[in-house]
Design a protein around this motif. Structure first.
Motif, PDB file in Angstrom:
ATOM      1  N   UNK A   1      29.730  -7.244  16.674  1.00  0.00           N
ATOM      2  CA  UNK A   1      28.619  -7.942  16.432  1.00  0.00           C
ATOM      3  C   UNK A   1      28.550  -9.326  15.523  1.00  0.00           C
ATOM      4  N   UNK A   2      29.495  -9.403  14.982  1.00  0.00           N
ATOM      5  CA  UNK A   2      29.952 -10.625  13.903  1.00  0.00           C
ATOM      6  C   UNK A   2      30.384 -11.506  14.925  1.00  0.00           C
ATOM      7  N   UNK A   3      31.589 -11.215  15.807  1.00  0.00           N
ATOM      8  CA  UNK A   3      31.997 -12.189  16.708  1.00  0.00           C
ATOM      9  C   UNK A   3      30.899 -12.644  17.635  1.00  0.00           C
ATOM     10  N   UNK A   4      30.127 -11.732  18.171  1.00  0.00           N
ATOM     11  CA  UNK A   4      28.940 -12.434  18.863  1.00  0.00           C
ATOM     12  C   UNK A   4      28.221 -13.306  18.101  1.00  0.00           C
ATOM     13  N   UNK A   5      27.707 -12.964  17.033  1.00  0.00           N
ATOM     14  CA  UNK A   5      26.783 -13.780  15.987  1.00  0.00           C
ATOM     15  C   UNK A   5      27.559 -15.109  16.032  1.00  0.00           C
ATOM     16  N   UNK A   6      28.775 -15.118  15.515  1.00  0.00           N
ATOM     17  CA  UNK A   6      29.490 -16.425  15.417  1.00  0.00           C
ATOM     18  C   UNK A   6      29.480 -17.263  16.967  1.00  0.00           C
ATOM     19  N   UNK A   7      29.676 -16.676  17.948  1.00  0.00           N
ATOM     20  CA  UNK A   7      29.531 -17.275  19.135  1.00  0.00           C
ATOM     21  C   UNK A   7      28.243 -17.951  19.425  1.00  0.00           C
ATOM     22  N   UNK A   8      27.348 -17.301  19.127  1.00  0.00           N
ATOM     23  CA  UNK A   8      25.814 -17.847  19.269  1.00  0.00           C
ATOM     24  C   UNK A   8      25.525 -19.051  18.317  1.00  0.00           C
ATOM     25  N   UNK A   9      26.140 -18.833  17.034  1.00  0.00           N
ATOM     26  CA  UNK A   9      25.927 -19.938  15.958  1.00  0.00           C
ATOM     27  C   UNK A   9      26.842 -20.760  15.926  1.00  0.00           C
ATOM     28  N   UNK A  10      28.123 -20.659  16.727  1.00  0.00           N
ATOM     29  CA  UNK A  10      28.876 -21.794  16.709  1.00  0.00           C
ATOM     30  C   UNK A  10      29.810 -21.592  15.411  1.00  0.00           C
TER      31      UNK A  10
END
Length: 130
Positions: A16-25
């Motif tokens: 989830x952290x990896x995906x959130x970082x992807x979305x937020x840049x």
């Protein structure tokens, strides 16, 4: 800024952290996770969980988020809660996490309400609702 601490089964929190970082840049500050393996005893992980909680607490509190209420990660999270400063929600999914990240500077009550609504609003029947 309110810290966010994920306590989940296995590598779910890190994903989830990896995906959130992807979305937020970028990787947001005051953000950590702890994944429990099947063989882990939550009591043995309590000191580590307390240390991670302290690391993400910038003074405005921490929202602890877990995947399934009643399971080992949630039971560990319950031992960390301090009403008004360390709060917890379960049912963690990516829309919930993104909402929490978006509203973490609006106060704990607002952040919790937006996170929960994000989790619910993120579930849609794509053939009818999109």
């Amino acid at each position: 800024m309110i810290g966010i601490f994920l306590i989940t089964h296995g590598t779910f929190g890190e994903s989830l952290i990896q995906n959130a970082c992807h979305v937020q840049g970028r990787r947001p500050p005051f953000f950590a996770q702890l994944g429990l393996a099947a063989q882990d005893d939550p009591s043995d992980l309590l000191p580590l969980a307390q240390r991670l909680l302290e690391e993400v607490d910038a003074g405005e509190g921490v929202l602890v988020m877990t995947d399934i209420c009643g399971a080992s990660p949630a039971n560990l999270a319950l031992r960390l809660l301090r009403p008004g400063h360390v709060e917890g929600v379960s049912g963690l999914n990516l829309p919930m996490l993104l909402r929490a990240l978006t509203y973490r500077e609006k106060g704990m009550e607002t952040m919790i309400a937006k996170a929960i609504s994000g989790a619910c609003d993120g579930v849609v029947n794509m053939s009818r609702d999109v």
